[in-house]
Design an enzyme around this catalytic site. Structure first.
Site, PDB file in Angstrom:
ATOM      1  N   TYR A  50      51.574  13.781   3.609  1.00  0.00           N
ATOM      2  CA  TYR A  50      52.465  13.839   4.775  1.00  0.00           C
ATOM      3  C   TYR A  50      53.037  12.461   5.125  1.00  0.00           C
ATOM      4  CZ  TYR A  50      51.194  18.680   5.165  1.00  0.00           C
ATOM      5  OH  TYR A  50      51.033  20.011   4.867  1.00  0.00           O
ATOM      6  N   HIS A  91      56.505  25.465  12.538  1.00  0.00           N
ATOM      7  CA  HIS A  91      55.446  24.961  11.649  1.00  0.00           C
ATOM      8  C   HIS A  91      55.090  23.502  11.921  1.00  0.00           C
ATOM      9  CE1 HIS A  91      56.512  28.370   8.585  1.00  0.00           C
ATOM     10  NE2 HIS A  91      55.804  28.789   9.612  1.00  0.00           N
TER      11      HIS A  91
HETATM   12  P1  OAD Z   1      61.464  28.090   0.511  1.00  0.00           P
HETATM   13  O1  OAD Z   1      61.388  26.924  -0.406  1.00  0.00           O
HETATM   14  O2  OAD Z   1      60.495  29.192   0.321  1.00  0.00           O
HETATM   15  O3  OAD Z   1      62.918  28.727   0.497  1.00  0.00           O
HETATM   16  C1  OAD Z   1      64.060  27.930   0.547  1.00  0.00           C
HETATM   17  C2  OAD Z   1      65.298  28.805   0.529  1.00  0.00           C
HETATM   18  O4  OAD Z   1      66.417  27.949   0.635  1.00  0.00           O
HETATM   19  C3  OAD Z   1      65.472  29.641  -0.731  1.00  0.00           C
HETATM   20  O5  OAD Z   1      65.795  30.988  -0.407  1.00  0.00           O
HETATM   21  C4  OAD Z   1      66.655  28.949  -1.434  1.00  0.00           C
HETATM   22  O6  OAD Z   1      67.454  29.869  -2.181  1.00  0.00           O
HETATM   23  C5  OAD Z   1      67.428  28.396  -0.258  1.00  0.00           C
HETATM   24  N1  OAD Z   1      68.328  27.262  -0.560  1.00  0.00           N
HETATM   25  C6  OAD Z   1      68.261  26.369  -1.568  1.00  0.00           C
HETATM   26  N2  OAD Z   1      69.284  25.494  -1.506  1.00  0.00           N
HETATM   27  C7  OAD Z   1      70.029  25.837  -0.419  1.00  0.00           C
HETATM   28  C8  OAD Z   1      71.224  25.327   0.175  1.00  0.00           C
HETATM   29  N3  OAD Z   1      71.863  24.268  -0.326  1.00  0.00           N
HETATM   30  N4  OAD Z   1      71.703  25.954   1.273  1.00  0.00           N
HETATM   31  C9  OAD Z   1      71.065  27.033   1.797  1.00  0.00           C
HETATM   32  N5  OAD Z   1      69.934  27.551   1.275  1.00  0.00           N
HETATM   33  C10 OAD Z   1      69.426  26.973   0.177  1.00  0.00           C
HETATM   34  O7  OAD Z   1      61.356  27.470   2.008  1.00  0.00           O
HETATM   35  P2  OAD Z   1      61.019  28.189   3.393  1.00  0.00           P
HETATM   36  O8  OAD Z   1      61.486  29.603   3.398  1.00  0.00           O
HETATM   37  O9  OAD Z   1      61.479  27.282   4.459  1.00  0.00           O
HETATM   38  O10 OAD Z   1      55.408  26.041   5.504  1.00  0.00           O
HETATM   39  O11 OAD Z   1      59.444  28.180   3.364  1.00  0.00           O
HETATM   40  C11 OAD Z   1      58.738  28.656   4.472  1.00  0.00           C
HETATM   41  C12 OAD Z   1      57.475  27.860   4.681  1.00  0.00           C
HETATM   42  O12 OAD Z   1      56.718  27.830   3.479  1.00  0.00           O
HETATM   43  C13 OAD Z   1      57.707  26.383   5.010  1.00  0.00           C
HETATM   44  O13 OAD Z   1      57.942  26.156   6.389  1.00  0.00           O
HETATM   45  C14 OAD Z   1      56.445  25.742   4.554  1.00  0.00           C
HETATM   46  C15 OAD Z   1      56.270  26.467   3.242  1.00  0.00           C
HETATM   47  O14 OAD Z   1      55.041  26.509   2.708  1.00  0.00           O
HETATM   48  C16 OAD Z   1      54.353  25.221   5.649  1.00  0.00           C
HETATM   49  O15 OAD Z   1      54.203  24.223   4.979  1.00  0.00           O
HETATM   50  C17 OAD Z   1      53.388  25.657   6.696  1.00  0.00           C
END
Ligand code: OAD
Length: 230
Positions: free
Chosen positions: A53, A104
């Site tokens: 972190y 988060h």
């Molecule tokens: P993910 O990494 O699971 O998903 C990211 C999303 O962003 C995917 O659907 C990609 O297709 C999309 N993406 C990529 N590039 C992009 C762009 N330029 N514009 C728009 N979208 C784009 O991340 P999260 O869904 O945020 O939690 O993950 C949820 C949680 O899982 C996070 O908060 C974290 C993680 O583990 C903790 O650490 C507690």
């Protein structure tokens, strides 16, 4: 004023150079989630977790809000905009968004491991914590991050906000992590749901009646603004 509620995820900050979690270059391809994002991992190897972190916190000073963040902030001139973010970065705030709920946690904050522990804000000149750094009561400091297996203290507040939405926007989240992904269930019937994501997202698009703008966040926000102001 019309109420816009946004649920953002890691893709929101991808164009700023912040890695997502589950993509091909994702963080969970490089680090073991159990080691760096659980309480058990922290208890086993606190220095490793603090370093993970510390590194991500210091990266925040190398990146800036992208056009997507900025366009979202600018919507506040015409709409009441509430952002619910899964992101622990501060790019929404730095682009000028006023109402940001962090589901988060936040990278720039740390707290003591004591349950009633105080929350301390770090700064660019003091961005790290290490084993042995304690709060005023002598408890070890830990990142102010919701780890897997921990409860999400802001979820009830988030649900209430989602229920008030006149327009709901999902940006850059794979919707794999609950309870955040379940927020979609609280959008009132008939409220339009827009999703900005360049990739397919595994969710029931038809059930939720989602309009998918299949673009990155900057281009996607431009298209969405065209729709909102039509
Ligand atoms: P993910 O990494 O699971 O998903 C990211 C999303 O962003 C995917 O659907 C990609 O297709 C999309 N993406 C990529 N590039 C992009 C762009 N330029 N514009 C728009 N979208 C784009 O991340 P999260 O869904 O945020 O939690 O993950 C949820 C949680 O899982 C996070 O908060 C974290 C993680 O583990 C903790 O650490 C507690």
């Amino acid at each position: 004023m019309k109420q816009i509620v946004v649920l953002s995820g890691a893709g929101m900050s991808a164009e700023s150079g912040v890695a997502t979690f589950r993509g091909s270059d994702g963080i969970w391809g490089k680090y073991r989630l159990e080691e760096v994002a659980t309480l058990e991992g922290f208890e086993k190897n606190p220095e490793l977790v603090l370093e993970f972190y510390n590194t991500r916190r210091k990266q925040l000073f190398q990146v800036s809000p992208n056009d997507g963040h900025k366009l979202l902030a600018a919507l506040e001139h015409q709409f009441d905009v509430q952002i619910i973010t899964q992101n622990v970065d501060n790019l929404h705030e730095r682009s000028g968004s006023k109402k940001v709920l962090h589901l988060h946690g936040e990278l720039m904050k740390v707290r003591s491991v004591d349950k009633e522990g105080e929350i301390i804000e770090l700064s660019e000149s003091n961005p790290e914590i290490h084993v042995g750094d304690t709060c005023s009561k002598g408890y070890q400091l830990r990142p102010h991050i919701v780890w897997f297996g921990e409860s999400v203290p802001e979820i009830d507040k988030a649900i209430q906000l989602v229920k008030k939405a006149d327009v709901f926007i999902v940006i850059g989240t794979s919707l794999q992590v609950y309870p955040a992904a379940g927020l979609l269930n609280f959008v009132r019937k008939g409220v339009p749901i827009y999703m900005i994501d360049p990739n397919d997202v595994e969710t029931d698009m038809d059930l939720y009646n989602i309009i998918h703008i299949k673009k990155g966040v900057s281009e996607g926000m431009k298209e969405l603004i065209g729709i909102l102001f039509k």
